[in-house]
Design a protein around this motif. Structure first.
Motif, mmCIF file in Angstrom:
data_model
loop_
_atom_site.group_PDB
_atom_site.id
_atom_site.type_symbol
_atom_site.label_atom_id
_atom_site.label_comp_id
_atom_site.label_asym_id
_atom_site.label_seq_id
_atom_site.Cartn_x
_atom_site.Cartn_y
_atom_site.Cartn_z
ATOM 1 N N LEU A 206 36.853 -69.959 -0.230
ATOM 2 C CA LEU A 206 37.916 -69.597 0.704
ATOM 3 C C LEU A 206 39.299 -69.735 0.077
ATOM 4 O O LEU A 206 40.185 -68.916 0.318
ATOM 5 N N ARG A 207 39.489 -70.800 -0.688
ATOM 6 C CA ARG A 207 40.805 -71.036 -1.280
ATOM 7 C C ARG A 207 40.654 -71.957 -2.484
ATOM 8 O O ARG A 207 39.629 -72.618 -2.670
ATOM 9 N N LYS A 208 41.727 -71.975 -3.279
ATOM 10 C CA LYS A 208 41.750 -72.796 -4.475
ATOM 11 C C LYS A 208 43.069 -73.567 -4.508
ATOM 12 O O LYS A 208 44.104 -73.051 -4.087
ATOM 13 N N ILE A 209 43.019 -74.797 -5.009
ATOM 14 C CA ILE A 209 44.216 -75.605 -5.200
ATOM 15 C C ILE A 209 44.303 -75.969 -6.671
ATOM 16 O O ILE A 209 43.377 -76.564 -7.234
ATOM 17 N N SER A 210 45.394 -75.585 -7.299
ATOM 18 C CA SER A 210 45.575 -75.869 -8.719
ATOM 19 C C SER A 210 45.775 -77.366 -8.954
ATOM 20 O O SER A 210 46.405 -78.057 -8.154
ATOM 21 N N LEU A 211 45.246 -77.845 -10.081
ATOM 22 C CA LEU A 211 45.338 -79.249 -10.452
ATOM 23 C C LEU A 211 46.013 -79.365 -11.822
ATOM 24 O O LEU A 211 45.936 -78.443 -12.637
ATOM 25 N N PRO A 212 46.631 -80.509 -12.109
ATOM 26 C CA PRO A 212 47.299 -80.671 -13.406
ATOM 27 C C PRO A 212 46.333 -80.896 -14.560
ATOM 28 O O PRO A 212 46.692 -80.729 -15.721
ATOM 29 N N ALA A 223 39.713 -88.969 8.174
ATOM 30 C CA ALA A 223 40.593 -89.019 9.336
ATOM 31 C C ALA A 223 41.686 -87.969 9.321
ATOM 32 O O ALA A 223 42.111 -87.484 10.366
ATOM 33 N N THR A 224 42.193 -87.621 8.144
ATOM 34 C CA THR A 224 43.300 -86.679 8.025
ATOM 35 C C THR A 224 43.002 -85.694 6.904
ATOM 36 O O THR A 224 42.228 -85.997 5.997
ATOM 37 N N PRO A 225 43.606 -84.498 6.936
ATOM 38 C CA PRO A 225 43.332 -83.492 5.896
ATOM 39 C C PRO A 225 44.024 -83.823 4.578
ATOM 40 O O PRO A 225 45.021 -83.208 4.205
ATOM 41 N N PHE A 226 43.500 -84.826 3.887
ATOM 42 C CA PHE A 226 44.008 -85.245 2.589
ATOM 43 C C PHE A 226 42.854 -85.400 1.617
ATOM 44 O O PHE A 226 41.745 -85.819 1.992
ATOM 45 N N MET A 227 43.108 -85.071 0.353
ATOM 46 C CA MET A 227 42.188 -85.366 -0.737
ATOM 47 C C MET A 227 42.829 -86.381 -1.664
ATOM 48 O O MET A 227 44.042 -86.339 -1.898
ATOM 49 N N ALA A 228 42.019 -87.271 -2.207
ATOM 50 C CA ALA A 228 42.451 -88.140 -3.301
ATOM 51 C C ALA A 228 41.720 -87.683 -4.551
ATOM 52 O O ALA A 228 40.486 -87.517 -4.537
ATOM 53 N N LEU A 236 46.765 -90.641 -10.197
ATOM 54 C CA LEU A 236 46.120 -90.479 -8.900
ATOM 55 C C LEU A 236 46.965 -89.512 -8.081
ATOM 56 O O LEU A 236 48.185 -89.670 -7.982
ATOM 57 N N ARG A 237 46.313 -88.504 -7.496
ATOM 58 C CA ARG A 237 47.031 -87.512 -6.694
ATOM 59 C C ARG A 237 46.507 -87.526 -5.258
ATOM 60 O O ARG A 237 45.289 -87.481 -5.026
ATOM 61 N N LEU A 238 47.426 -87.565 -4.295
ATOM 62 C CA LEU A 238 47.116 -87.326 -2.896
ATOM 63 C C LEU A 238 47.540 -85.904 -2.565
ATOM 64 O O LEU A 238 48.718 -85.554 -2.696
ATOM 65 N N GLN A 239 46.571 -85.100 -2.152
ATOM 66 C CA GLN A 239 46.806 -83.673 -1.944
ATOM 67 C C GLN A 239 46.581 -83.323 -0.478
ATOM 68 O O GLN A 239 45.456 -83.412 0.023
ATOM 69 N N PRO A 240 47.630 -82.934 0.260
ATOM 70 C CA PRO A 240 47.416 -82.456 1.633
ATOM 71 C C PRO A 240 46.693 -81.119 1.618
ATOM 72 O O PRO A 240 46.863 -80.313 0.703
ATOM 73 N N CYS A 241 45.876 -80.882 2.638
ATOM 74 C CA CYS A 241 45.088 -79.650 2.699
ATOM 75 C C CYS A 241 45.307 -78.978 4.061
ATOM 76 O O CYS A 241 45.492 -79.660 5.065
ATOM 77 N N PRO A 242 45.307 -77.643 4.101
ATOM 78 C CA PRO A 242 44.987 -76.731 2.998
ATOM 79 C C PRO A 242 46.144 -76.476 2.032
ATOM 80 O O PRO A 242 45.942 -75.885 0.979
ATOM 81 N N ALA A 243 47.348 -76.898 2.406
ATOM 82 C CA ALA A 243 48.483 -76.662 1.517
ATOM 83 C C ALA A 243 49.512 -77.760 1.749
ATOM 84 O O ALA A 243 49.505 -78.449 2.763
ATOM 85 N N GLY A 244 50.389 -77.914 0.788
ATOM 86 C CA GLY A 244 51.438 -78.929 0.890
ATOM 87 C C GLY A 244 51.742 -79.505 -0.476
ATOM 88 O O GLY A 244 51.002 -79.294 -1.444
ATOM 89 N N ASP A 245 52.838 -80.218 -0.549
ATOM 90 C CA ASP A 245 53.244 -80.801 -1.826
ATOM 91 C C ASP A 245 52.418 -82.039 -2.129
ATOM 92 O O ASP A 245 52.336 -82.962 -1.304
ATOM 93 N N PRO A 246 51.807 -82.109 -3.306
ATOM 94 C CA PRO A 246 51.023 -83.287 -3.667
ATOM 95 C C PRO A 246 51.911 -84.479 -3.976
ATOM 96 O O PRO A 246 53.092 -84.327 -4.318
ATOM 97 N N GLN A 247 51.337 -85.669 -3.860
ATOM 98 C CA GLN A 247 52.028 -86.904 -4.202
ATOM 99 C C GLN A 247 51.262 -87.552 -5.344
ATOM 100 O O GLN A 247 50.072 -87.845 -5.214
ATOM 101 N N ASP A 248 51.930 -87.775 -6.466
ATOM 102 C CA ASP A 248 51.300 -88.351 -7.652
ATOM 103 C C ASP A 248 51.718 -89.807 -7.825
ATOM 104 O O ASP A 248 52.878 -90.164 -7.605
ATOM 105 N N TYR A 249 50.747 -90.624 -8.234
ATOM 106 C CA TYR A 249 50.988 -92.054 -8.395
ATOM 107 C C TYR A 249 50.399 -92.536 -9.714
ATOM 108 O O TYR A 249 49.318 -92.112 -10.123
#
Length: 284
Positions: A206-212, A223-228, A236-249
């Protein structure tokens, strides 16, 4: 730590907690169990409260690489380094299914999820998937009480020839999507560095999310639409789904080889070679 489980001369390769019974929360400590897979091909069930082994089974000829409980806790699924998947009953100690569809490639992930009756045209109330290191994912519909286990879908993801100087390829990882039923997420070595969202109903990505970089670990929040997503460069990246700005730690000193969301989705556990970190997700 209130106690320690018995030590085995064999090395423990994988662990899984028995799921709590529906409607029972918090789970009484006397009913809490852990299943562990070992390098000698055995799986062992431990009581947490008594800190003792209750059952030992030997369904595999090769070392265990993945283990999981069925959603009701009545079956144990185990996968070996040789690609064999076994389904065993912790009540009887008997192995009721042996599946050789992934034979020849180590099992990297086993996961079970509940499904609506008659979803996808197969009987039973459970879906489960097996992923192997050769970038193949099989999805099954099962009714354990009726001794039924039916292949629903078979995915094979392409990849280029392994790059020179890379000792081992990134793992092949897949997980059912908690917030989008009938969808699974896959990451692994492939043509592109990305996470793929595949629909079991539409039989397509259905969709693709680019990764570094190629992922080394994956967990989806229940509980929430997030991927770790963990990576080999200590990221470590927290990625909101289906779209949104990722948070890197940053915080680990090595490859982030494990990510696990808590059932509430409010905490995340990550692990590397020499560190285990617990993250509080205040904004999720």
């Amino acid at each position: 730590v209130t106690g320690s489980l018995p030590i085995s001369l064999q090395s423990c390769q994988c662990l899984a907690w028995k799921p709590r019974r529906v409607g029972l929360w918090p789970c009484p400590v006397e009913s809490q169990h852990v299943v562990a897979g070992y390098s000698d091909g055995t799986i062992r069930v431990f009581s947490v409260s008594r800190t003792e082994m209750e059952l030992k089974m030997h369904p595999h000829a090769a070392a265990l690489t993945a283990v999981a409980y069925s959603t009701d806790g009545e079956m144990i699924l185990s996968g070996g380094k040789d690609g064999i998947v076994a389904v065993s009953s912790p009540r009887t100690g008997m192995t009721i299914h042996v599946l050789a569809d992934h034979k020849g490639s180590p099992i990297t992930v086993l996961q079970c999820t509940r499904k609506q009756y008659h979803d996808f045209g197969v009987e039973g109330g459970e879906l489960w998937l097996a992923t192997s290191s050769d970038r193949r994912v099989s999805i099954w519909g099962s009714d354990w009480l009726q001794d039924k286990c039916e292949l629903l879908d078979w995915l094979s993801f392409p990849a280029p020839a392994g790059p020179e100087g890379l000792e081992s390829l990134p793992p092949s990882l897949a997980a059912f999507c908690p917030w989008d039923h009938g969808v699974l997420v896959y990451v692994g070595f492939g043509m592109q560095k990305e996470a793929l969202f595949y629909s079991l109903r539409k039989k397509k990505v259905l969709r693709k999310i680019s990764l570094p970089a190629f992922a080394t670990s994956l967990s989806l929040s229940p509980a929430t639409p997030f991927m770790a997503i963990g990576f080999g460069d200590r990221l470590l990246r927290l990625q909101p789904c289906p779209a949104g700005d990722p948070q890197d730690y940053a915080g680990h000193d090595d490859t982030v080889h494990l990510c696990r969301f808590a059932p509430s989705g409010r905490r995340l556990l990550t692990a590397s070679h020499s560190a285990v970190l617990v993250w509080e997700l205040t904004g999720a």
